[in-house]
Write an enzyme that holds these catalytic residues in place. Structure first.
Site, PDB file in Angstrom:
ATOM      1  N   HIS A   5       0.835  -1.210   0.000  1.00 25.59           N
ATOM      2  CA  HIS A   5       0.000   0.000   0.000  1.00 25.59           C
ATOM      3  C   HIS A   5       0.864   1.252   0.000  1.00 25.59           C
ATOM      4  O   HIS A   5       0.653   2.164  -0.809  1.00 25.59           O
ATOM      5  CB  HIS A   5      -0.914   0.006   1.220  1.00 25.59           C
ATOM      6  CG  HIS A   5      -1.644   1.302   1.409  1.00 25.59           C
ATOM      7  ND1 HIS A   5      -2.623   1.743   0.540  1.00 25.59           N
ATOM      8  CD2 HIS A   5      -1.515   2.271   2.356  1.00 25.59           C
ATOM      9  CE1 HIS A   5      -3.084   2.914   0.956  1.00 25.59           C
ATOM     10  NE2 HIS A   5      -2.416   3.259   2.050  1.00 25.59           N
ATOM     11  N   GLN A  31      -7.977  15.254   2.598  1.00 25.47           N
ATOM     12  CA  GLN A  31      -6.702  14.816   3.181  1.00 25.47           C
ATOM     13  C   GLN A  31      -5.520  15.393   2.409  1.00 25.47           C
ATOM     14  O   GLN A  31      -4.524  15.838   3.004  1.00 25.47           O
ATOM     15  CB  GLN A  31      -6.639  13.291   3.188  1.00 25.47           C
ATOM     16  CG  GLN A  31      -5.377  12.717   3.795  1.00 25.47           C
ATOM     17  CD  GLN A  31      -5.356  11.195   3.754  1.00 25.47           C
ATOM     18  OE1 GLN A  31      -6.319  10.572   3.313  1.00 25.47           O
ATOM     19  NE2 GLN A  31      -4.274  10.600   4.199  1.00 25.47           N
TER      20      GLN A  31
END
Length: 410
Positions: free
Chosen positions: A131, A237
């Site tokens: 990830h 974000q």
């Protein structure tokens, strides 16, 4: 005669698992429960029913099992957890106790589940190399995918415990400042709402002075494991996280599954983590006493269609290491502390644990079974996480589900 396990166990929810929950029936108060097959067992009612016939609940556990959730048990520590689990296994595998189990239990579909414990502090990690590398390739294409510190320590941040919510609780699309091409941000609902398929770890016992070693984390403080969806507003974000990190993009909702699988139930699922590239700092050395990786396979389901199968066994950092890191500087540990693994992703495209990765930042939408192209979440869509792990003797450990639906912004 038959045992309760013979009568009620199903694949994934047999005596090898026995996950805990807080549940209520119509008009009733929450009580501590444990699951066997499709039955939710009232632990206190079971103890009362067996008080004269046995197996009798060990001394010192009555207060914990009469509580509405796991809070008292988490504070009681490992000795109490082990004793209660041993008693439960004995009860459900002993001839003659099946009737008591049936009288003290309810069909799972007829009970309401609640938050299984009170979240104290919450930390979110970034422990999947695949990830982290995917994100690095997307956002820093001219640099190495991983920053220099990533394989030296488990990267994480202190999150917001107040919006860790139970599976089944839907939530409105978050709002915040979003980046725009002209450089002036706009305020409004997130346009890039995402999931983060994670596992979460529930901690118990106390360490007021911190400095919990890897060995102590595993032996004394890791109580159980849940599925965890740490929803993320990627556009919000992206604008806010430099230089201090995410806030509004992450603080609106983090969903947990409501059956807490005991750490002890995962002994057969322990596997070696990936080979470490660098020598670890002594406080992170987990080479003895393990292995501490977990062979859990997750499934990400969008509106009924499976779109990804993230493998937890590929996680670079292990749970005991994450506990050691969060306490090494003297930070205390309290019953109910909770941490997420960070998004779980594997090396294959269908093992990515976020829509950010599955659509490669929205540039390569993935296609659903009906031909719809998908990048980020739309209002009304439902995401469900599932998970299983190997149990002893070929059995399966099932984590249940973690699910929620995205509602329109307020």
């Amino acid at each position: 005669m038959t045992t309760a396990a013979d009568r009620f166990a199903t694949e994934g929810f047999g005596p090898q698992n026995l996950p805990y929950a807080s549940f209520s029936t119509a008009g009733g108060a929450p009580r501590l429960g444990v699951r066997l097959g499709e039955r939710a067992i009232d632990v206190n009612a079971l103890a009362t029913a067996l008080d004269t016939t046995g197996p009798v609940l060990p001394e010192g556990l009555h207060t914990a099992v009469s509580a509405p959730d796991l809070d008292v048990l988490l504070a009681a520590g490992r000795e109490a957890w082990t004793a209660l689990r041993a008693w439960l296994v004995e009860v459900v595998t002993t001839d003659g106790a099946a009737e008591a189990v049936e009288r003290a239990s309810h069909p799972v579909e007829e009970v309401r589940l609640h938050m299984p414990f009170t979240v104290a502090d919450y930390v979110d990690y970034y422990a999947s190399e695949h990830h982290a590398s995917n994100v690095g390739r997307m956002f820093r294409p001219d640099q190495a995918p991983l920053l220099p510190n990533w394989k030296r320590l488990p990267v994480g941040y202190h999150g917001r415990a107040g919006t860790v919510i139970p599976s089944g609780q839907d939530f409105p699309r978050p709002k915040g400042l979003r980046p725009e091409q002209d450089g002036t941000p706009s305020f409004g609902p997130s346009r890039r709402l995402d999931i983060e398929a994670e596992i979460g770890f529930v901690l118990g016992g106390s360490a007021p002075a911190g400095e919990v070693s890897v060995a102590r984390a595993a032996a004394e403080h890791l109580f159980g494991v849940v599925l965890f969806n740490d929803w993320s507003a990627r556009d919000i974000q992206a604008y806010e996280y430099v230089p201090l990190g995410p806030y509004l993009g992450k603080s609106f909702a983090s969903s947990i599954s409501l059956w807490v699988v005991p750490w002890e139930a995962l002994a057969a699922a322990r596997v070696a983590p990936p080979a470490r590239e660098h020598e670890l700092a002594p406080y992170l050395d987990d080479s003895s006493g393990g292995p501490w990786g977990l062979d859990i396979t997750m499934e990400v389901v969008l509106d009924g269609q499976a779109v990804s199968h993230p493998p937890v066994r590929t996680m670079y950092w292990t749970a005991p290491q994450m506990v050691a890191h969060m306490t090494v500087n003297g930070a205390s540990l309290r019953p109910g502390d909770f941490f997420g693994s960070g998004t779980v992703s594997g090396p294959e495209a269908d093992q990515r644990g976020s829509f950010l990765e599955l659509s490669w930042g929205g540039k390569e939408p993935f296609t659903l079974a009906d031909g719809t192209e998908m990048s980020f979440l739309e209002d009304g869509q439902t995401v469900t996480l599932k998970g299983t792990a190997p149990g002893p003797d070929g059995s399966v450990i099932d984590f249940g589900e973690c699910t929620a639906t995205v509602l329109p912004a307020t």
